[in-house]
Design an enzyme around this catalytic site. Structure first.
Site, PDB file in Angstrom:
ATOM      1  CG  HIS A 363      78.992 -15.303  57.672  1.00  0.00           C
ATOM      2  ND1 HIS A 363      78.237 -14.249  57.219  1.00  0.00           N
ATOM      3  CD2 HIS A 363      79.100 -16.163  56.632  1.00  0.00           C
ATOM      4  CE1 HIS A 363      77.898 -14.466  55.953  1.00  0.00           C
ATOM      5  NE2 HIS A 363      78.425 -15.628  55.581  1.00  0.00           N
ATOM      6  CD  GLU A 364      81.858 -18.932  55.894  1.00  0.00           C
ATOM      7  OE1 GLU A 364      81.206 -19.885  55.436  1.00  0.00           O
ATOM      8  OE2 GLU A 364      82.038 -17.880  55.267  1.00  0.00           O
ATOM      9  CG  HIS A 367      76.600 -20.230  55.272  1.00  0.00           C
ATOM     10  ND1 HIS A 367      75.543 -19.734  54.548  1.00  0.00           N
ATOM     11  CD2 HIS A 367      77.630 -19.381  55.047  1.00  0.00           C
ATOM     12  CE1 HIS A 367      75.915 -18.638  53.906  1.00  0.00           C
ATOM     13  NE2 HIS A 367      77.185 -18.390  54.207  1.00  0.00           N
ATOM     14  CD  GLU A 387      76.613 -15.153  52.116  1.00  0.00           C
ATOM     15  OE1 GLU A 387      77.167 -14.332  52.873  1.00  0.00           O
ATOM     16  OE2 GLU A 387      77.044 -16.311  51.967  1.00  0.00           O
ATOM     17  CG  HIS A 451      78.574 -12.692  49.150  1.00  0.00           C
ATOM     18  ND1 HIS A 451      78.586 -13.663  48.181  1.00  0.00           N
ATOM     19  CD2 HIS A 451      79.173 -13.245  50.241  1.00  0.00           C
ATOM     20  CE1 HIS A 451      79.168 -14.755  48.648  1.00  0.00           C
ATOM     21  NE2 HIS A 451      79.541 -14.524  49.902  1.00  0.00           N
TER      22      HIS A 451
END
Length: 549
Positions: A363-364, A367, A387, A451
């Site tokens: 996920h990170e 980004h 997100e 989020h």
């Protein structure tokens, strides 16, 4: 999902090296534009040049384009992404994509359809003098502590409404949960009124969720070596390491020299950390366990983008990322930092549950992929899409990895036990099961935390992949409804992920909202599978199912 943490004086000193997000890439590109001037106009013969792109976009004499990314389709179609300047100033929300078909036909996709023109490039004296106070007030309202404002710079603000001259002030401090804060505050250069405030550090959790969780309890030519690791979340895994002296380090020479290091529980988001070393190349135990999960997550995410989307690293430049573990004490978050091209992981509540599970890592780092491509603004509906993009790719990474201990599912953060009761952080089949995320689009979607508004796109992705209704996948039971009660038939996760990636990289811009995302994914499905294909019809049906029409 990015985190928040203490910003040291060293971090403040590098205020011009902004973190990832809508404003970061522009800051870097404006520097390039100043240095190179119009030299770019002669680059890439046979492809879009700066001059022809400007003509296609109908730019004025004071506007210049700075190329950021190029995607080439199998049929030869190119999608060239540009950031824009006006009279030498960055135009935030002025990015655009020039699409050139093999036939020579050129079309454009713009973040803003407004003509870029401001009546003056000189900020009012009162606005300039008051920018710091406005920025610090904005930071205080968002509960940023230790706030320090950098020097304001002029920009053209085009993300919302008619473009106008504005001032951007970067405030460094610490968010409520301990994550470093880099708040970009935009003020009108004439009236001094605040126009927007954008947090550039994007944590896996909201500050509220993090607080709730706490309450709940190399050598250049070095040869690659294969080590083994005992991870906390993924079982026994293989790791690519590098021989260093009498031992080994967690440096991956097969994947752009990505490295995993130890921050020693310091709140230093600017440091590289100390290398992990091991004599027998068998990793795990004590401080190494978190490093095993982080290193495995970086390798697996790299392999996913390479094999599924033909992307060579996060920026598609072959460069591996830095993974830093053991940030702070009891820090319940993780974040990606574009400026240092690094992942940073906290050890969780009581330093017992590091946020290093595979879906958090993927996920990170996703980004970073978004920042390098569509660069979706981290506010409003575009922030929710930002997100969701990370959740979507994290889910596909988890399925693609086929890890027996961490089987693929449509649950986000299910292993790190943020809520303290074994429940996941987010659900893609019915996002509202977390009591906060949105299942469907409404006119208020842009006014909730990104989020939670991400739930709309997460739900779309689940419907497109698996369809509506009850279903059991692996050991997890799902039941996905639609807003209008319609039945949606899924096309499979593999196709759905390819459609989303294509839309992100070829058609989405910094200001893309949910309506635009529907258009972008329909174009992507048409490109990949043909107009009026089963896949294109499924995309339309899935968006309708989440009330995006």
């Amino acid at each position: 999902m990015r985190g928040n943490s203490h910003i040291s004086g060293k971090s403040t000193a590098r205020k011009n090296a902004l973190r990832g997000g809508a404003l970061v890439a522009l800051a870097a590109m404006v520097v390039a534009a100043v240095e190179t001037g119009s030299a770019m106009a002669g680059e890439d013969k046979g492809a879009d040049t700066q001059v022809s792109a400007a003509q296609a976009a109908g730019l004025g004499a004071k506007e210049k384009l700075v190329k950021r990314d190029v995607i080439k389709d199998a049929d030869g179609t190119t999608h060239t992404r540009y950031d824009r300047t006006y009279a030498g100033m960055p135009v935030v929300g002025g990015d655009l994509i020039v699409h050139r078909a093999p036939s020579g036909k050129v079309t454009t996709t713009k973040a803003s359809d407004h003509r870029i023109a401001v009546k003056t490039t000189v900020a009012a004296e009162d606005a300039t003098e008051g920018a710091d106070a406005t920025a610090l007030a904005a930071a205080k309202s968002e509960k940023v502590t230790g706030a320090k404002a950098g020097k304001s710079t002029r920009i053209v603000w085009a993300s919302e409404g008619k473009p106008r001259l504005a001032l951007r002030t970067v405030v460094h401090g610490t968010q409520k949960d301990g994550t470093p804060s880099e708040l970009h505050v935009i003020t009108d250069a004439e009236s001094g009124k605040k126009l927007a405030s954008l947090e550039e550090n994007r944590g896996f959790l909201t500050a509220g969720q993090s607080k709730k969780a706490a309450a709940a309890a190399a050598r250049t030519k070095a040869a690659a070596e294969e080590g083994t690791g005992a991870s906390q979340y993924s079982g026994d895994v293989k790791l690519t390491t590098t021989k260093e002296g009498n031992g080994y380090t967690l440096t991956d020479s097969e994947r752009g020299k990505g490295q995993t290091t130890d921050l020693g529980n310091k709140e230093d988001d600017t440091g590289k950390g100390e290398p992990f070393t091991d004599e027998d190349n068998k990793w795990g135990g004590k401080r190494q366990t978190a490093a095993v999960d982080a290193h495995y997550g970086a390798e697996t995410t790299w392999d996913y983008y390479k094999s599924v989307h033909k992307r060579n690293g996060i920026k598609d430049d072959g460069k591996g990322a830095l993974s830093r573990v053991h940030y702070g004490k009891g820090y319940v978050n993780a974040f990606w930092d574009d400026a240092s091209f690094a992942m940073t992981y906290g050890d969780g509540e009581g330093d017992k549950k590091p946020l290093t599970s595979l879906d958090v890592a993927a996920h990170e780092m996703s980004h970073g992929v978004t920042s390098a491509t569509a660069n979706l603004n981290y506010e409003g509906e575009s922030g929710g899409l930002n997100e969701a993009t990370s959740d979507i790719f994290a889910t596909d990474v988890e399925f693609t990895a086929k890890n027996k201990k961490d089987a693929g599912d449509y649950l986000i953060g299910e292993q790190i036990d943020i809520n303290g009761d074994g429940s996941p952080l987010r659900y893609m089949d019915k996002p509202s099961k977390d009591k906060q995320s949105l299942d469907y689009w409404s006119e208020d979607a842009g006014n909730v935390d990104v989020h939670y508004s991400s739930g709309i796109a997460n739900h779309f992705f689940y419907l497109l992949s698996e369809g509506s209704g009850k279903k059991k996948i692996g050991d997890v039971e799902y039941d996905s409804p639609t807003k209008d009660g319609s039945k949606v038939k899924g096309i499979g996760r593999d196709k759905a992920a390819k459609i989303w990636y294509k839309a992100l990289t070829a058609y989405m811009t910094s200001t893309t909202d949910y309506k635009d995302a529907r258009t972008a994914t329909l174009k992507a499905a048409d490109d990949l599978f043909g107009k009026d294909s089963t896949e294109s019809k499924a995309v339309a049906a899935a968006w309708t199912g989440v009330n995006v029409k």
